[in-house]
Scaffold this active site. Structure first.
Site, PDB file in Angstrom:
ATOM      1  N   GLU A 161      26.172 -11.111 -18.444  1.00  0.00           N
ATOM      2  CA  GLU A 161      26.107  -9.658 -18.674  1.00  0.00           C
ATOM      3  C   GLU A 161      27.364  -9.055 -19.306  1.00  0.00           C
ATOM      4  OE1 GLU A 161      24.897  -8.157 -14.830  1.00  0.00           O
ATOM      5  OE2 GLU A 161      22.893  -9.000 -15.029  1.00  0.00           O
ATOM      6  N   ASN A 202      24.455 -15.138 -20.821  1.00  0.00           N
ATOM      7  CA  ASN A 202      23.207 -14.631 -20.237  1.00  0.00           C
ATOM      8  C   ASN A 202      23.300 -13.113 -20.134  1.00  0.00           C
ATOM      9  OD1 ASN A 202      20.726 -15.358 -18.751  1.00  0.00           O
ATOM     10  ND2 ASN A 202      21.786 -14.673 -16.890  1.00  0.00           N
ATOM     11  N   HIS A 238      14.142  -9.195 -17.007  1.00  0.00           N
ATOM     12  CA  HIS A 238      13.701  -8.373 -15.871  1.00  0.00           C
ATOM     13  C   HIS A 238      12.903  -7.211 -16.466  1.00  0.00           C
ATOM     14  CE1 HIS A 238      15.989 -10.577 -12.948  1.00  0.00           C
ATOM     15  NE2 HIS A 238      17.086 -10.451 -13.669  1.00  0.00           N
ATOM     16  N   GLU A 266      15.533 -15.219 -16.057  1.00  0.00           N
ATOM     17  CA  GLU A 266      15.347 -14.478 -14.795  1.00  0.00           C
ATOM     18  C   GLU A 266      14.070 -13.643 -14.836  1.00  0.00           C
ATOM     19  OE1 GLU A 266      18.907 -12.376 -13.610  1.00  0.00           O
ATOM     20  OE2 GLU A 266      20.208 -13.971 -14.355  1.00  0.00           O
ATOM     21  N   ASP A 268      10.981 -11.607 -14.345  1.00  0.00           N
ATOM     22  CA  ASP A 268      10.093 -10.951 -13.381  1.00  0.00           C
ATOM     23  C   ASP A 268       9.548  -9.684 -14.037  1.00  0.00           C
ATOM     24  OD1 ASP A 268      12.328  -9.224 -13.016  1.00  0.00           O
ATOM     25  OD2 ASP A 268      12.810 -10.043 -11.044  1.00  0.00           O
TER      26      ASP A 268
HETATM   27  C1  XIL Z   1      20.425 -10.672  -7.912  1.00  0.00           C
HETATM   28  C2  XIL Z   1      19.933 -11.424  -6.694  1.00  0.00           C
HETATM   29  O1  XIL Z   1      18.603 -11.839  -6.910  1.00  0.00           O
HETATM   30  C3  XIL Z   1      20.025 -10.541  -5.464  1.00  0.00           C
HETATM   31  O2  XIL Z   1      19.675 -11.272  -4.299  1.00  0.00           O
HETATM   32  C4  XIL Z   1      21.436  -9.989  -5.325  1.00  0.00           C
HETATM   33  O3  XIL Z   1      21.479  -9.074  -4.249  1.00  0.00           O
HETATM   34  C5  XIL Z   1      21.856  -9.293  -6.601  1.00  0.00           C
HETATM   35  O4  XIL Z   1      21.733 -10.190  -7.678  1.00  0.00           O
HETATM   36  N1  XIL Z   1      20.957 -10.375 -12.976  1.00  0.00           N
HETATM   37  C6  XIL Z   1      21.532 -11.553 -12.551  1.00  0.00           C
HETATM   38  C7  XIL Z   1      21.259 -12.061 -11.189  1.00  0.00           C
HETATM   39  O5  XIL Z   1      22.177 -12.249 -13.344  1.00  0.00           O
HETATM   40  O6  XIL Z   1      22.331 -12.787 -10.662  1.00  0.00           O
HETATM   41  C8  XIL Z   1      20.857 -10.957 -10.251  1.00  0.00           C
HETATM   42  O7  XIL Z   1      20.470 -11.541  -9.009  1.00  0.00           O
HETATM   43  C9  XIL Z   1      19.760 -10.116 -10.847  1.00  0.00           C
HETATM   44  C10 XIL Z   1      20.205  -9.480 -12.125  1.00  0.00           C
END
Ligand code: XIL
Length: 449
Positions: A161, A202, A238, A266, A268
């Site tokens: 990020e 990422n 996300h 990641e 979802d």
């Molecule tokens: C999230 C986890 O899933 C949670 O359990 C934690 O509280 C916060 O982080 N981007 C990322 C991940 O790169 O590491 C994050 O994971 C979600 C957003």
């Protein structure tokens, strides 16, 4: 004989039942459940991964994680605050557990993450360190963590990020103290720490072509020109229901054309709760669009979901009122999204495969009748359902129970009530309705979605 009334003789009642029996319609025989996602992905040369929580790796959670996925990402276990909660005192227990589990199950591991602004230990962020000290701490952190898993972690999200939405560099403890070339420094150090690991940057909101993804693109291009090691980009994905960027595939392609791997890291797709059959169908379409975009580009290695079950998702904790973002519901029933992923990886399941809907008339009198539909599953499950049919002879539903039914013209659509959406393997759900008819009351063909 077209009426069945209490008070008829036994003989006429039996004749009536026989007539009804002949009218019973049963949907086509259940199809066997498809191969696990990881087998489908292997056949495509793609990765299908999931984030996992070490403490949950027993029972059904462990079975599904092992059976369906060929890559694992520790959801939190490898973050700096997890592995070094106080300075010089390390806790590798959960990370070790996940790496061991992956090896025992023939899975690769995606390491997540080494250089980030978030989930750092407070001793680090509040330590009052000089830039030189922070540089040393960061380089040692990379050496220590990558060194521990050298040769066992296939890919690392080295930098997480780094960008703002407008494509400028995010101000973090690292950019503030080391300058924005901290990214190149970290990648160079990571290559030395484990030369066999693939190194990624990422980020989120970089799935479509936009200012942020273009900044990432320009960074990767310049890193490559400078000879800085970079093997891939992670598109977190996300996403929000109904909002898969239309330029997803085009964006993947432009990174692939730079000569780096593209991983969806990641995935979802969140929705406003409660989940309904319509939202779950939209979510399946969205998962399909994401997976199809990756499958269509050779340079896209595959996708990792950020938790495979709604019982292990960060969404409800982070986005108020949202949830149901993963391919399995909270009881490990595969959702329509699961079947969409399977199909985009070359599988042939449909939502509801292994489940059938059976319509029957249970009682009938001069102008009225009572009908019911039974939904039964054999080897798969439903987490929500919708049954559709078309009345062929002017029948109308006047009232339904255990379902929400609407009729428009001849078309009827019934969805589950709030309490009976789940049909487990080997289980069934029945709903009923009263209706009117005249002339004839043929049994319609029902479809289950
Ligand atoms: C999230 C986890 O899933 C949670 O359990 C934690 O509280 C916060 O982080 N981007 C990322 C991940 O790169 O590491 C994050 O994971 C979600 C957003």
């Amino acid at each position: 004989m077209r009426s069945l009334r209490p008070g008829f003789t036994v003989a006429s009642l039996l004749t009536g039942l026989a007539t009804l029996g002949a009218l019973l319609f049963t949907a086509p025989a259940a199809q066997a459940a498809d191969a696990p996602l990881r087998d489908l992905a292997d056949a495509q040369g793609k990765v299908i991964g999931t984030a996992v929580t070490g403490g949950k790796l027993t029972g059904t959670y462990a079975e599904v994680a092992a059976r369906e996925f060929n890559w694992l990402t520790p959801g939190n276990a490898m973050k700096w605050e997890s592995v070094e909660p106080s300075r010089g005192s390390f806790n590798w227990a959960e990370a070790d557990q996940i790496v061991d589990f992956a090896e025992a199950n023939g899975q690769e591991v995606r390491g997540h993450t080494l250089v980030w602004h978030s989930q750092n230990p407070s001793w680090l962020t509040n330590g009052g360190f000089t830039p030189a000290e922070l540089r040393t701490l960061l380089m040692n952190h990379i050496d220590t963590e990558m060194g521990r898993y050298r040769g066992r972690v296939e890919a690392w999200d080295v930098v997480n990020e780094p960008f703002n939405e407008d494509g400028t560099y995010r101000q973090t403890i690292w950019s503030d103290n080391l300058g924005q070339d901290y990214i190149a420094e970290a990648l160079t150090r990571a290559r030395a720490a484990d030369p066999s690991a693939k190194l990624y940057i990422n980020d989120y909101n970089v799935e479509g072509v936009n200012a942020k993804s273009t900044a990432l693109y320009n960074l990767v291009r310049s890193l490559k020109e400078r000879g800085v090691p970079i093997d891939g980009v992670g598109l977190q994905a996300h996403l929000i229901l109904g909002q898969v960027p239309s330029t997803f595939q085009q964006n993947i392609q432009r990174f692939a054309d730079l000569g780096v791997d593209v991983a969806i890291t990641e995935l979802d797709i969140r929705m406003q709760l409660p989940a309904t059959a319509d939202k779950l169908a939209q979510q399946a379409a969205d998962y399909r669009a994401v997976m199809n975009a990756c499958v269509a580009v050779d340079g896209c290695s595959g996708a990792t979901v950020w938790g495979f079950t709604d019982s292990d998702s960060w969404i409800p904790d982070w986005f108020e009122g949202y949830g149901a973002a993963t391919p399995y519901d909270e009881n490990y029933a595969p959702k329509p999204a699961y079947h969409a992923i399977a199909e985009s990886l070359g599988g042939t399941t449909q939502p509801g495969d292994g489940c059938t809907a059976t319509y029957s008339v249970v009682n009938q009198w001069n102008t009225g009748f009572t009908g019911q539909v039974r939904i039964a599953c054999t080897d798969t499950a439903l987490s929500a359902w919708k049954v559709n049919w078309t009345f062929g002879a002017g029948q109308r539903i006047s009232q339904a129970w255990n379902a929400n039914c609407t009729q428009s013209g001849t078309a009827v659509s019934c969805t589950n009530a709030s309490y009976n959406g789940t049909v487990p393997p080997g289980g069934s759900v029945t709903f009923g309705f009263n209706g009117t008819w005249s002339g004839s009351n043929p049994v319609p063909e029902v479809t289950l979605g």
